[in-house]
Design an enzyme around this catalytic site. Structure first.
Site, PDB file in Angstrom:
ATOM      1  N   GLY A   1       0.836  -1.192   0.000  1.00 10.38           N
ATOM      2  CA  GLY A   1       0.000   0.000   0.000  1.00 10.38           C
ATOM      3  C   GLY A   1       0.872   1.242   0.000  1.00 10.38           C
ATOM      4  CB  SER A   2       1.872   3.907  -0.684  1.00  6.41           C
ATOM      5  OG  SER A   2       2.827   2.941  -1.028  1.00  6.41           O
ATOM      6  CG  ASN A   3      -0.423   6.427   4.168  1.00  8.00           C
ATOM      7  OD1 ASN A   3      -1.508   5.972   3.840  1.00  8.00           O
ATOM      8  ND2 ASN A   3       0.190   6.085   5.294  1.00  8.00           N
TER       9      ASN A   3
ATOM     10  CG  ASN B   1      -2.897   2.224  -0.862  1.00  5.72           C
ATOM     11  OD1 ASN B   1      -2.534   2.165   0.307  1.00  5.72           O
ATOM     12  ND2 ASN B   1      -2.048   2.401  -1.859  1.00  5.72           N
TER      13      ASN B   1
END
Length: 781
Positions: free
Chosen positions: A218-220, A486
């Site tokens: 995922g990621s921010n 995401n």
């Protein structure tokens, strides 16, 4: 050779230039050199006069820090794990070796690898050839000293550019057919005499990986523009959530070709360029997108032969690719095992018992758009060289090489950019309605494989047949902010919703993830108080707020205050821990955090639990509140609480136990406590961990490379961390130093200018030279 810090400060630039010019003038054409300068935490700053030398330096530095990791991944992508380690052992990703070998032998055929190589521009070829040669140079030196304990054996060998191409192709299919390795390797025609047994636990592991993909990768990201930033210029927070082990583990570095390239950031193993980073004028990052990068096709089979399918009324034979895998036997002998992989015109046949069955009536074929993406390395190198936000955007528009991620960027002029310009199958909303079963929904796209009209559309403006042109994909340029965690592209900035796209690209009107809601709430709060500062972006990650707690904790405590009857005494310690907990996932968090995780993970599978249901018109604030006044919810909550008490008792946790005692990262026999927790609870600092035999939780993925970049008139200012540290070698002094800094929430300055690099207290420099040798010869074949 290692040159002393004092000498280097005075003469390194001149010495390096002289060495480079000398090598260029008198050495054979394939000789090369590079300079590796290391600063705090061992971060390499690699400088060379051309791409060949730069790749040489990258490969050498990477091998110094991660020799065994890359050697292991090379075995994997060549489909040779069963040969060296046995067929029933597992990869780092918990995939059986036999399955992994069948899959990668199918994926990385000589024809596919050579076709990819021929498509690369000269600069990319030079980088890749140099990388292989640099790795091999260090491997030869390390053999003389003795290889690390974890990679001693005949499986450790020199690598070629083709090996690095195979690594790249593995990266490309991570968002598609790579998630179906078991389904591809196990697909067998019904009633076949050599039918492969379906091992239920292997498919259970595969299903768990599929469900966890967006969590592990995922990621921010937040990009703040001139209207909100503290100095009127751009700011960027990069917070990718990637595995802490294996072939998707980031590596931190700084790359320079004087007058041509100067970029710093992080890259995945085997890639001689920066994936996420910054240069003099801009910073960018990626987040795993929610777009579809593959579609399934349901094939109607010929009743006379299940290896033929009907297309437009005609019986068409499936193609058959024979895959040979070398299998190590119990007595040590290696024997070849043959598997047949069938394909339709839409792609390989995949078989998942109970989900995608191959019987006498139907079979399923998978088409992955990224199998034809040979532009990915060219794309990232163009981004590395971009001198403006416009150049970066134009390169992505033209090349279309981004595989399965969004791109967010900010520049020194105060502009921010969001792009969902990845490789997406060209299937319109109308075609989807016409060619798919509406009961299947859009989580997994299944099209009609009996009708050629259901093939992907071709847009001449797209960089690749069968994908959407970049002009048809979501993008947003603003001066306040863009963010992403995401979800779809819909609310990258709520002031300008992105709507009207094919469901394969982006879907509006769907519930937002909790991390997105947290980010939007935090950014809204900051805009009311003051302009956004560096510390504000850092604290979004480092204050470890559990966003879901802010939505439901009052209801949990209210439930605790009711008459709990016969369970009151049992639940009393749990309720006390919830009341004492501050709603964060810090190291000093007590059992309240553990109980909250257990309770909410149980409730989130219990159906409708919300007091206020999701409302597309108020997506930032709904759903919210636990409907504990409803008997069904109250019953489920009570059961979840009792189960959590039993679980905590079984783990041997006491009221004195803290989160830092439970969640750890291990290296070299030492453990480092890790803050953060599941992103499904709205923890921006998303950390995935798995149970160990001793009752602790071992971190396997989550926050990886961190950077906050700002700009002034002189250029970028960056702070960051590589949460799992630079080296995967437990014996290295760089194997846990940044992990300890991450545990203590201590960011470090990322030295970018010459002045910063030379002034670093840990500065050292190494100049390396050599020939591309075998790497160039193999690449030329």
């Amino acid at each position: 050779m290692i040159i002393s810090r004092h000498l280097t400060r005075l003469t390194s630039a001149g010495m390096f230039l002289g060495l480079s010019l000398s090598a260029h003038a008198f050495s054979p054409a394939l000789d090369t050199s590079a300079e590796i300068r290391r600063t705090g935490f061992g971060v390499p700053h690699i400088r060379a006069q051309d791409e060949r030398g730069l790749g040489f330096g990258i490969g050498y530095a990477y091998a110094q820090d991660n020799l065994c990791l890359l050697a292991n991944e090379i075995v994997t992508v060549n489909g040779q794990r069963s040969r060296y380690f046995g067929p029933e052992q597992f990869t780092v990703e918990q995939r059986e070796n036999r399955v992994s070998d069948v899959f990668f032998t199918w994926l990385n055929t000589p024809e596919a690898v050579n076709e990819f190589w021929r498509a690369q521009p000269a600069q990319v070829r030079d980088l890749v050839q140099g990388y292989a040669a640099g790795y091999n140079r260090y491997l030869a030196q390390r053999r003389e000293q003795g290889l690390p304990q974890q990679c001693q054996g005949e499986w450790v060998r020199d690598i070629s550019p083709q090996d690095l191409v195979k690594l790249t192709r593995r990266l490309l299919v991570e968002g598609g057919v790579g998630q179906f390795a078991e389904a591809l390797a196990g697909a067998t025609p019904p009633h076949a005499t050599a039918r492969v047994e379906h091992v239920s636990h292997a498919y259970a592991l595969a299903d768990a990986r599929l469900q966890r993909f967006a969590l592990d990768r995922g990621s921010n990201a937040v990009a703040v523009g001139s209207e909100r930033s503290f100095n009127g210029r751009g700011m960027l927070l990069a917070n990718p959530h990637f595995p802490w082990v294996g072939g998707m583990r980031f590596y931190q570095m700084h790359l320079t070709i004087p007058g041509k390239l100067d970029v710093m950031g992080a890259a995945l193993p085997g890639l001689p360029m920066i994936n996420i980073g910054f240069n003099q004028h801009l910073a960018w990052t990626h987040t795993v997108d929610s777009s579809k990068h593959f579609t399934l096709y349901r094939l109607q089979l010929d009743p006379k032969d299940p290896t033929h399918y009907l297309l437009d009324g005609q019986s068409v034979p499936m193609s058959k690719q024979t895959v040979t895998v070398q299998i190590k036997q119990a007595d040590g002998q290696v024997v070849p095992v043959v598997r047949d992989v069938y394909s339709s015109k839409f792609g390989p046949i995949v078989q998942w018992p109970g989900k995608l069955d191959w019987d006498n009536q139907f079979a399923y074929s998978l088409r992955d758009a990224n199998l034809d993406n040979d532009r990915v390395l060219k794309q990232w190198y163009a981004m590395n060289q971009a001198s403006s936000l416009e150049q970066l955007q134009n390169s992505v528009h033209k090349i279309q090489g981004i595989p399965w991620v969004n791109t967010l960027a900010a520049d020194d002029k105060g502009q921010t950019l969001y792009m969902n310009l990845s490789v997406v199958p060209n299937v319109s909303r109308e075609k989807l309605a016409r060619c798919s079963d509406p009961r299947a929904g859009t989580k997994m796209i299944v099209l009609d494989g009996s009708n050629s009209d259901c093939a992907w559309d071709i847009d001449p403006k797209a960089a690749q047949k069968g994908i959407y042109a970049s002009s048809q994909l979501p993008q947003l340029l603003r001066k306040d902010f863009v963010q992403h965690s995401n979800d779809s592209a819909w609310l990258a900035n709520p002031a300008q919703p992105l709507t009207g796209f094919s469901p394969l690209i982006s879907q509006e009107g769907q519930p937002l993830g909790l991390r997105s809601r947290f980010a939007l709430e935090r950014l809204a709060g900051l805009s009311k108080k003051r302009s956004v500062a560096v510390q504000d972006l850092q604290q979004m990650v480092m204050d470890d707020q559990v966003y879901l707690a802010s939505q439901v904790a009052p209801d949990l405590l209210a439930f605790c205050a009711t008459d709990l009857g016969a369970d009151a005494q049992t639940l009393k310690p749990l309720c006390a821990s919830l009341k004492a907990w501050d709603g964060r996932a810090n190291l000093d968090a007590g059992l309240g955090l553990v109980h909250f995780q257990n309770i909410m993970q149980a409730l989130q599978t219990s159906g409708d639990i919300w007091r206020v249901a999701f409302d597309p018109k108020d997506a930032q604030h709904t759903p919210r509140g636990l409907a504990v006044e409803q008997p069904a919810v109250a019953k489920a909550l009570r059961e979840a609480m009792l189960a959590s008490v039993a679980s905590v008792d079984k783990m041997g946790l006491t009221p004195q136990t803290r989160w830092g005692d439970i969640q750890v990262a291990s290296s070299g026999g030492q453990q480092t406590p890790i803050h953060g927790g599941p992103g499904t609870l709205g923890i921006y600092n998303a950390i995935q961990s798995v149970p160990r035999e001793d009752g602790k939780l071992e971190v396997v993925s989550g926050t990886s490379y961190l950077q906050v970049v700002t700009f002034d008139e002189k250029g970028p200012h960056a702070q960051g961390l590589l949460a799992f540290s630079l080296s995967s070698d437990p014996a290295s002094k760089y194997s846990r130093d940044q992990t300890e800094a991450f545990s203590k929430k201590r960011w470090s300055v990322l030295p970018f200018t010459e002045q910063q690099i030379l002034a670093d207290p840990q500065y050292q420099v190494q100049t390396i030279g050599g020939s591309l040798g075998k790497a160039a010869e193999v690449a030329a074949q």
